[in-house]
Design a protein around this motif. Structure first.
Motif, mmCIF file in Angstrom:
data_model
loop_
_atom_site.group_PDB
_atom_site.id
_atom_site.type_symbol
_atom_site.label_atom_id
_atom_site.label_comp_id
_atom_site.label_asym_id
_atom_site.label_seq_id
_atom_site.Cartn_x
_atom_site.Cartn_y
_atom_site.Cartn_z
ATOM 1 N N ALA A 1 0.838 -1.199 0.000
ATOM 2 C CA ALA A 1 0.000 0.000 0.000
ATOM 3 C C ALA A 1 0.875 1.252 0.000
ATOM 4 C CB ALA A 1 -0.941 -0.016 1.199
ATOM 5 N N GLY A 2 0.568 2.163 -0.904
ATOM 6 C CA GLY A 2 1.289 3.421 -1.008
ATOM 7 C C GLY A 2 2.560 3.382 -1.832
ATOM 8 N N ILE A 3 2.915 2.203 -2.366
ATOM 9 C CA ILE A 3 4.168 2.052 -3.116
ATOM 10 C C ILE A 3 3.864 1.473 -4.498
ATOM 11 C CG2 ILE A 3 6.477 1.048 -3.147
ATOM 12 C CD1 ILE A 3 6.115 0.544 -0.118
ATOM 13 N N THR A 4 4.186 2.227 -5.536
ATOM 14 C CA THR A 4 4.008 1.734 -6.902
ATOM 15 C C THR A 4 5.255 2.031 -7.712
ATOM 16 O OG1 THR A 4 3.011 3.785 -7.718
ATOM 17 C CG2 THR A 4 1.506 2.131 -6.805
ATOM 18 N N ASP A 5 5.404 1.316 -8.818
ATOM 19 C CA ASP A 5 6.549 1.556 -9.694
ATOM 20 C C ASP A 5 6.161 1.164 -11.117
ATOM 21 O OD1 ASP A 5 10.138 0.992 -9.200
ATOM 22 O OD2 ASP A 5 9.029 2.325 -10.553
ATOM 23 N N GLN A 6 6.937 1.690 -12.064
ATOM 24 C CA GLN A 6 6.662 1.446 -13.471
ATOM 25 C C GLN A 6 7.261 0.132 -13.933
ATOM 26 O OE1 GLN A 6 8.189 4.807 -15.604
ATOM 27 N NE2 GLN A 6 6.585 6.191 -14.896
ATOM 28 N N GLY A 7 6.566 -0.475 -14.886
ATOM 29 C CA GLY A 7 7.089 -1.662 -15.533
ATOM 30 C C GLY A 7 7.652 -1.336 -16.892
ATOM 31 N N GLU A 8 7.481 -2.264 -17.813
ATOM 32 C CA GLU A 8 8.069 -2.142 -19.153
ATOM 33 C C GLU A 8 7.318 -1.151 -20.038
ATOM 34 O OE1 GLU A 8 8.040 -5.904 -21.114
ATOM 35 O OE2 GLU A 8 8.842 -5.114 -23.007
ATOM 36 N N VAL A 9 5.980 -1.070 -19.891
ATOM 37 C CA VAL A 9 5.166 -0.254 -20.800
ATOM 38 C C VAL A 9 4.200 0.634 -20.025
ATOM 39 C CG1 VAL A 9 5.346 -1.727 -22.837
ATOM 40 C CG2 VAL A 9 3.646 -2.260 -21.101
ATOM 41 N N PRO A 10 4.675 1.609 -19.249
ATOM 42 C CA PRO A 10 3.804 2.393 -18.368
ATOM 43 C C PRO A 10 3.098 3.581 -19.012
ATOM 44 C CG PRO A 10 6.070 3.073 -18.089
ATOM 45 C CD PRO A 10 6.089 1.946 -19.100
ATOM 46 N N ASN A 11 3.538 4.002 -20.204
ATOM 47 C CA ASN A 11 3.017 5.246 -20.765
ATOM 48 C C ASN A 11 1.531 5.153 -21.071
ATOM 49 O OD1 ASN A 11 5.549 6.328 -20.604
ATOM 50 N ND2 ASN A 11 6.067 5.925 -22.742
ATOM 51 N N GLY A 12 0.781 6.174 -20.603
ATOM 52 C CA GLY A 12 -0.654 6.230 -20.839
ATOM 53 C C GLY A 12 -1.477 5.609 -19.730
ATOM 54 N N TYR A 13 -0.806 5.106 -18.703
ATOM 55 C CA TYR A 13 -1.487 4.432 -17.590
ATOM 56 C C TYR A 13 -1.039 5.026 -16.255
ATOM 57 C CZ TYR A 13 -1.825 0.807 -21.227
ATOM 58 O OH TYR A 13 -2.029 0.123 -22.401
ATOM 59 N N ASN A 14 -1.987 5.089 -15.324
ATOM 60 C CA ASN A 14 -1.672 5.485 -13.949
ATOM 61 C C ASN A 14 -2.188 4.432 -12.985
ATOM 62 O OD1 ASN A 14 -0.339 7.847 -14.353
ATOM 63 N ND2 ASN A 14 -1.976 9.192 -13.633
ATOM 64 N N VAL A 15 -1.515 4.301 -11.853
ATOM 65 C CA VAL A 15 -1.989 3.402 -10.803
ATOM 66 C C VAL A 15 -1.845 4.080 -9.454
ATOM 67 C CG1 VAL A 15 -1.476 1.223 -12.007
ATOM 68 C CG2 VAL A 15 0.290 2.329 -10.607
ATOM 69 N N SER A 16 -2.553 3.532 -8.485
ATOM 70 C CA SER A 16 -2.401 3.927 -7.092
ATOM 71 C C SER A 16 -2.709 2.709 -6.241
ATOM 72 C CB SER A 16 -3.338 5.092 -6.742
ATOM 73 O OG SER A 16 -4.683 4.704 -6.961
ATOM 74 N N ARG A 17 -2.237 2.705 -5.025
ATOM 75 C CA ARG A 17 -2.482 1.561 -4.130
ATOM 76 C C ARG A 17 -2.762 2.113 -2.735
ATOM 77 N NH1 ARG A 17 0.188 -3.633 -3.623
ATOM 78 N NH2 ARG A 17 -1.250 -4.960 -2.427
ATOM 79 N N SER A 18 -4.022 2.410 -2.484
ATOM 80 C CA SER A 18 -4.396 2.981 -1.190
ATOM 81 C C SER A 18 -4.696 1.894 -0.161
ATOM 82 C CB SER A 18 -5.590 3.917 -1.333
ATOM 83 O OG SER A 18 -6.673 3.227 -1.930
ATOM 84 N N THR A 19 -5.021 0.690 -0.604
ATOM 85 C CA THR A 19 -5.273 -0.423 0.313
ATOM 86 C C THR A 19 -4.501 -1.649 -0.174
ATOM 87 O OG1 THR A 19 -7.174 -1.321 -0.877
ATOM 88 C CG2 THR A 19 -7.622 0.422 0.737
ATOM 89 N N THR A 20 -4.347 -2.641 0.684
ATOM 90 C CA THR A 20 -3.697 -3.886 0.278
ATOM 91 C C THR A 20 -4.518 -4.616 -0.778
ATOM 92 O OG1 THR A 20 -2.686 -4.131 2.444
ATOM 93 C CG2 THR A 20 -2.841 -6.119 1.108
#
Lengths: 116, 114
Positions: free
Chosen positions: A52-71
């Motif tokens: 929770a609260g930690i995200t990172d980019q992979g191989e093809v992240p452009n055009g996408y967003n993520v968030s992780r507020s809960t497990t």
């Protein structure tokens, strides 16, 4: 125990529209990730989260967003859909113990997205 | 850096004959290796995994794979194909360096004829 669930199963968007693909897991897994699958390309990592609260980019992240507020939840947002984002999207999760790289990934059933 | 190459995009066998799906990998560290199967319009399911224990790994549904470091290979085999084995198979590598991600091969479609 539902495992990894994804909604919707199918979606059609017009170019420029935005939307959120939902992913949830009930296994208390720390590690969650999003992949896209295109014919002849295998699965490619878009974004991932190690907790929770930690995200990172992979191989093809452009055009996408993520968030992780809960497990449990790891939504994927398409900011302005493009035809190149037509694909099948899979969410996956795994227990993130000491031997993280050996953990089995559990996959959701996928979301089939078409962008016109 | 890590990569994986599945040497055949399609493999066709007859029911009851052996199956061989080939996979070569590259990894800067000691790798973990996986085979996943995807049936039509389904998610992916783990068949087996190698994590630096025994080099011959047995999985579900009679599949097994052998890790050969000298050949950087992790080929998937089954002695006798069944119609239900028809699916797409993915070889996956992850180097054992902490928060490592998975790298997927492009897949091998297994076709089984009666």
């Amino acid at each position: 125990n539902a495992g990894v669930t994804q909604t919707p199963k199918f979606q059609v968007l017009k170019t420029g529209q935005s939307m959120t693909l939902q992913c949830a897991q009930d296994m208390n897994h720390e590690y969650m990730s999003w992949y896209r699958q295109d014919p002849g390309m295998g699965l490619r990592l878009i974004h991932y989260s190690v907790g929770a609260g930690i995200t990172d980019q992979g191989e093809v992240p452009n055009g996408y967003n993520v968030s992780r507020s809960t497990t449990e939840d790891f939504p994927l947002r398409l900011l302005s859909a493009a035809p190149s984002q037509t694909s099948v999207y899979f969410c996956a999760s795994s227990y993130f113990g000491a031997s993280a790289s050996t953990d089995t990934q559990y996959f959701g059933p996928g979301t089939r997205l078409t962008v016109l | 850096a890590q990569s994986v190459t599945q040497l055949d995009s399609h493999v066709s066998v007859s029911e009851g004959t052996p199956v061989l799906l080939r996979c070569n990998y590259s990894s800067s560290y000691s790798p973990s290796l996986f085979w996943y199967v995807q049936h039509p319009n389904k998610g992916l399911q783990l068949l087996l995994k190698y994590t630096s224990a025994a080099t011959l790994v047995k999985g579900i549904n009679g599949f097994e794979a052998e890790f050969k470091k000298s050949e950087t290979s992790f080929h998937l085999t089954k002695p006798s194909a069944h119609m239900s084995d028809a699916a797409e198979y993915f070889c996956v590598v992850s180097d054992q360096s902490g928060y490592s991600t998975l790298t997927f091969g492009k897949g091998t479609m297994l076709l089984v004829s009666p």
